[in-house]
Design a protein around this motif. Structure first.
Motif, PDB file in Angstrom:
ATOM      1  N   ILE A   9       0.827  -1.209   0.000  1.00  0.00           N
ATOM      2  CA  ILE A   9       0.000   0.000   0.000  1.00  0.00           C
ATOM      3  C   ILE A   9       0.859   1.256   0.000  1.00  0.00           C
ATOM      4  CG2 ILE A   9      -1.782   1.265   1.262  1.00  0.00           C
ATOM      5  CD1 ILE A   9      -2.735  -1.454   2.327  1.00  0.00           C
ATOM      6  N   ASP A  10       0.593   2.130  -0.970  1.00  0.00           N
ATOM      7  CA  ASP A  10       1.317   3.398  -1.075  1.00  0.00           C
ATOM      8  C   ASP A  10       0.639   4.518  -0.304  1.00  0.00           C
ATOM      9  OD1 ASP A  10       3.731   3.175  -2.369  1.00  0.00           O
ATOM     10  OD2 ASP A  10       2.905   3.408  -4.378  1.00  0.00           O
ATOM     11  N   GLY A  11      -0.698   4.490  -0.222  1.00  0.00           N
ATOM     12  CA  GLY A  11      -1.379   5.596   0.416  1.00  0.00           C
ATOM     13  C   GLY A  11      -2.818   5.279   0.775  1.00  0.00           C
ATOM     14  N   SER A  12      -3.460   6.209   1.483  1.00  0.00           N
ATOM     15  CA  SER A  12      -4.867   6.048   1.848  1.00  0.00           C
ATOM     16  C   SER A  12      -5.431   7.393   2.279  1.00  0.00           C
ATOM     17  CB  SER A  12      -5.038   5.031   2.980  1.00  0.00           C
ATOM     18  OG  SER A  12      -4.503   5.560   4.194  1.00  0.00           O
ATOM     19  N   ILE A  13      -6.753   7.503   2.182  1.00  0.00           N
ATOM     20  CA  ILE A  13      -7.459   8.669   2.694  1.00  0.00           C
ATOM     21  C   ILE A  13      -8.859   8.233   3.101  1.00  0.00           C
ATOM     22  CG2 ILE A  13      -8.191   9.365   0.358  1.00  0.00           C
ATOM     23  CD1 ILE A  13      -8.113  12.279   1.355  1.00  0.00           C
ATOM     24  N   ASP A  14      -9.315   8.709   4.239  1.00  0.00           N
ATOM     25  CA  ASP A  14     -10.639   8.331   4.738  1.00  0.00           C
ATOM     26  C   ASP A  14     -11.730   9.121   4.011  1.00  0.00           C
ATOM     27  OD1 ASP A  14     -12.199   6.869   6.783  1.00  0.00           O
ATOM     28  OD2 ASP A  14     -12.732   8.870   7.471  1.00  0.00           O
ATOM     29  N   ILE A  15     -12.843   8.453   3.707  1.00  0.00           N
ATOM     30  CA  ILE A  15     -14.001   9.151   3.130  1.00  0.00           C
ATOM     31  C   ILE A  15     -14.875   9.625   4.285  1.00  0.00           C
ATOM     32  CG2 ILE A  15     -15.953   9.044   1.547  1.00  0.00           C
ATOM     33  CD1 ILE A  15     -14.635   6.641   0.205  1.00  0.00           C
ATOM     34  N   SER A  16     -14.565  10.829   4.778  1.00  0.00           N
ATOM     35  CA  SER A  16     -15.329  11.373   5.897  1.00  0.00           C
ATOM     36  C   SER A  16     -16.112  12.615   5.496  1.00  0.00           C
ATOM     37  CB  SER A  16     -14.414  11.682   7.085  1.00  0.00           C
ATOM     38  OG  SER A  16     -13.328  12.482   6.677  1.00  0.00           O
TER      39      SER A  16
END
Length: 325
Positions: free
Chosen positions: A203-210
């Motif tokens: 995994i290179d990255g992530s962002i929460d769907i908030s």
């Protein structure tokens, strides 16, 4: 986020004193530092009942939802919640609601794991809750990041949040019990942390769907200085109830997808060649993951060849707003 509020946050970011061993940017879902040989995540999140509590939900739900909002950001970084502090404020005539709100907090903590170590109460002109979470990370926390050719995925379908929002705007309660449950007691995707532990190198990255799905895509693109191309049809990304609801009301499925908000799942950015392995890990956890696109050199967000309109959650008005097309 509204433009004025966004500018204030950016201004603060330029002068704030941060830990010398900070691991994530100021604008990430959570903060994280390295202490000795350990990785620690820290998050604070808050909600005002006047903006965050649907009329068909209870104050117990309000407490539960507050914890979910904070925990989801910690999980999106690949960490597990360990310790909580809670601040609850109520109107003078709502003093007795503190116990209900705290009961919801306890139920969420029992679900997600960890311990409540501190609590504060206050009285004011609204009912509100602030949740502080310290998370433990088995490996280096995942930053908001994408580079060209990375694969973009979500762990489950979207859209129930939009059904609840439209019903609220039109002054109705949702007829689907699943929508009521989702809007009152959304669940953070706890499976992500164990998957990151098993395959952090994937995994290179992530962002929460908030806020909204569209806003998460834009933020991921901007911070990475890379583009995102969504190549999946909206019907393959939306919950079946969201599809049937949208079709019955003549609402465009792409609009429903982009406006999906407070879904409390991460957009995962997977290194090329690892996507099938990550998808299989997610399926083994009982999730329904979907490969939705890939990162590009274009420095813009597009969907099946069309620019993605900026669709944001406007905190000043408490509404979903379309800024441009």
């Amino acid at each position: 986020m509204t433009s004025n509020l966004d500018e204030i946050v950016k201004k603060l970011a330029k002068k704030v004193k941060r830990h010398p061993k900070t691991l994530l940017t100021w604008f990430d879902d959570a903060g994280a530092i390295k202490v000795g040989d350990r990785y620690i995540a820290v998050k604070v999140d808050g909600f005002a009942a006047s903006r965050a509590l649907y009329p068909w939900c209870t104050f117990r739900d309000f407490g539960f939802r507050g914890v979910t909002g904070a925990v989801s950001d910690v999980i999106a970084k690949g960490c597990k919640p360990a310790v909580y502090a809670v601040s609850i404020g109520v109107k003078p005539e709502h003093i007795e609601l503190i116990e209900d709100i705290f009961s919801g907090v306890e139920e969420a903590v029992n679900l997600y794991g960890g311990y409540i170590e501190n609590m504060d109460t206050n009285v004011g002109y609204d009912d509100w809750i602030d949740i502080f979470v310290i998370g433990e990370c088995s490996t280096q926390p995942i930053q908001r990041h994408a580079k060209p050719l990375d694969i973009v995925a979500i762990p489950r379908r979207l859209g129930l949040s939009v059904v609840a929002y439209i019903e609220y705007v039109e002054k109705r309660a949702p007829s689907f019990e699943e929508v009521k449950e989702f809007s009152c007691r959304p669940r953070a995707c706890t499976e992500i942390a164990s998957i990151v532990e098993e395959c952090r190198a994937c995994i290179d990255g992530s962002i929460d769907i908030s806020d909204t799905f569209a806003e998460a895509l834009q933020q991921l693109s901007e911070v990475s200085n890379a583009g995102l191309y969504i190549n999946q049809k909206p019907s393959n990304m939306l919950h079946h109830l969201a599809i049937s609801y949208a079709e019955s009301r003549g609402v465009d499925l792409m609009t429903v997808t982009l406006a999906s908000n407070e879904e409390y799942i991460p957009i995962l950015v997977v290194k090329p060649g690892y996507e099938e392995h990550v998808i299989e890990l997610l399926r083994k956890k009982g999730l329904e993951p979907i490969l939705i696109g890939f990162a590009t050199h274009q420095k813009s967000v597009s969907w099946l060849g069309k620019p993605v309109p900026k669709t944001i959650w406007d905190y000043a008005s408490g509404t979903i707003t379309h800024i441009s097309t």
